[in-house]
Enzyme design. Structure first.
Site, PDB file in Angstrom:
ATOM      1  N   GLY A  24       0.814  -0.963  -0.080  1.00 49.76           N
ATOM      2  CA  GLY A  24      -0.004  -0.467   0.433  1.00 49.76           C
ATOM      3  C   GLY A  24       0.597   1.415   0.604  1.00 49.76           C
ATOM      4  CG  ASN A  25      -0.366   4.981  -1.980  1.00 51.82           C
ATOM      5  OD1 ASN A  25      -1.067   5.006  -1.054  1.00 51.82           O
ATOM      6  ND2 ASN A  25      -0.947   4.073  -2.750  1.00 51.82           N
ATOM      7  NE  ARG A  26       5.383   7.249   4.950  1.00 52.38           N
ATOM      8  CZ  ARG A  26       4.929   6.322   6.003  1.00 52.38           C
ATOM      9  NH1 ARG A  26       3.725   6.426   6.672  1.00 52.38           N
ATOM     10  NH2 ARG A  26       6.066   5.646   6.284  1.00 52.38           N
ATOM     11  CB  SER A  27      -2.505   7.787  -1.050  1.00 51.22           C
ATOM     12  OG  SER A  27      -3.738   9.481  -1.038  1.00 51.22           O
TER      13      SER A  27
END
Ligand code: CTP
Length: 404
Positions: free
Chosen positions: A201-204
């Protein structure tokens, strides 16, 4: 803008002092119209000093200028904060026995009430019926909040904070320049499953996409938000009758939802952080160390969603007037290098505008504030904005408007 702030007799009047400051600091002309009772809580000198306008409660002052109707006629917005149970009842009945009453009857501007009262008074059938009547007439409400009330009770009835009233006022004053347009915004970050419990995933957080959706809706657009893993409290900021939310998890789901929603859209904004790669296969059982160490994951490339949407448009598969906006979060510290990368990215993706933001300790992912430069036709920087994600959203939609 000309804003009338009506103040009625409740202890929350002290919070309205800060509201008046916020409004004047934002450059609005504010006229405060208290009721006689309100002056028991905060006096005339305070209101006059903050608003820099004379303050009166009476319809008999300044009669030559027909002040009792002129204030309402000239207002762009009338706020009543706090709005007590008694004042709500009077407004519902159209009673005009003071300057606030006549102003409210004479105005065609939007009216925003910030109720404040004890929980029992708020829940009372009379108050609820009045609120229903007022909202059916198009009167806007902000709050009340659930919390501590005067005298130590708690429950629904607490006036919301001045910042919330200010935000509601700003939304009502927004231009309706996207009336009738369909806007599709992607928000959040995709998750690519490794097994049933793990993902890439990512931090958005989705805050910028949600702010774009809220801003577009307040300017009259009907909006679809394709939300990839956006938390409920973040999504709540886009709660609006003309905002529809489609929840997705993976890049492939996001691609499908965006393609479907974009077919009839006038404006498409890809604010989501989409994973460029996904695990070649996801295990349907949780991977365990008993199966041996997992030291690498084979990845395959995901489709570039925004490039596909732009290509479909050029190929005649989408509306030709459609404006497509992409984002790029960059960590390059040098502004000119960032711009160059953004120009190449805009060309490569075939989008109209590319909003490039600096992802550092103070800006971008998971932060409340953002700073962007918007690259347009020929690689020109057509706009830049820094501030809250809502302010950045405003600048992006202004740039889209300028293109259309
Ligand atoms: N984007 C997309 N589909 C993807 C990856 C990105 O639609 N598979 C969109 C993003 O939503 C964003 C824009 O493309 O609007 C730019 O994303 P970014 O990750 O910066 O671009 P990349 O193509 O991944 O470029 P690079 O890896 O070279 O930075």
């Amino acid at each position: 803008m000309n804003i009338v702030v009506g103040v009625t007799g409740g202890i929350a009047a002290y919070k309205t002092v800060h509201l008046v400051r916020l409004l004047t600091k934002a450059g609005h002309e504010v006229t405060v119209v208290p009721t006689e009772d309100a002056l028991r809580f905060v006096g005339t000198p305070t209101w006059e000093a903050l608003s820099r306008h004379p303050v009166t409660t009476s319809v008999h002052d300044d009669v030559a200028k027909v002040r009792h109707v002129a204030l309402g006629q000239n207002a762009d917005l009338v706020i009543v904060a706090p709005a007590t149970a008694n004042s709500i009842a009077k407004i519902t009945a159209g009673i005009a026995d003071d300057l606030l009453g006549t102003t409210l009857l004479a105005t065609e501007a939007p009216v925003l009430l910030a109720p404040a009262m004890h929980a029992e008074m708020w829940r009372n059938a009379a108050t609820q019926a009045n609120i229903q009547t007022l909202t059916s007439r198009g009167v806007h409400l902000v709050g009340p909040a659930d919390g501590e009330l005067a005298g130590g009770d708690s429950g629904p009835g607490r006036m919301v904070e001045p910042e919330d009233i200010f935000a509601a006022a700003v939304a009502l004053l927004a231009p309706r320049d996207l009336d009738g347009l369909r806007v599709v915004v992607s928000a959040g970050g995709t998750r690519e499953p490794i097994d049933p419990v793990r993902f890439l995933g990512n931090r958005s957080s989705g805050r910028q996409g949600v702010a774009l959706a809220a801003e577009a809706a307040s300017r009259g657009a009907s909006v679809t938000v394709v939300a990839a893993n956006v938390a409920g409290d973040v999504l709540a900021e886009a709660r609006h009758p003309s905002v529809e939310v489609v929840g997705v998890e993976t890049a492939a789901q996001l691609a499908d939802a965006m393609k479907a929603a974009s077919r009839a859209a006038d404006i498409v904004i890809m604010a989501a952080a989409v994973a460029d790669y996904r695990p070649a296969s996801a295990s349907d059982q949780k991977l365990t160390k008993e199966q041996g160490p997992l030291t690498s994951i084979e990845l395959v490339e995901n489709e570039d969603v925004v490039a596909a949407l732009a290509a479909a448009r050029t190929a005649g598969g989408g509306p030709t007037e459609q404006v497509i906006v992409a984002f790029a979060a960059e960590t390059l510290p040098d502004a000119e290098e960032r711009r160059e990368r953004a120009r190449r990215k805009r060309e490569r993706k075939g989008v109209d505008l590319l909003a490039v933001n600096l992802a550092d300790a103070d800006h971008g992912f998971e932060k409340r504030d953002n700073a962007v430069e918007i690259v347009g036709e020929g690689g020109a920087i057509v706009a830049s904005a820094a501030g809250s994600k809502r302010e950045v959203a405003r600048a992006i939609l202004d740039a889209v408007r300028a293109m259309r």
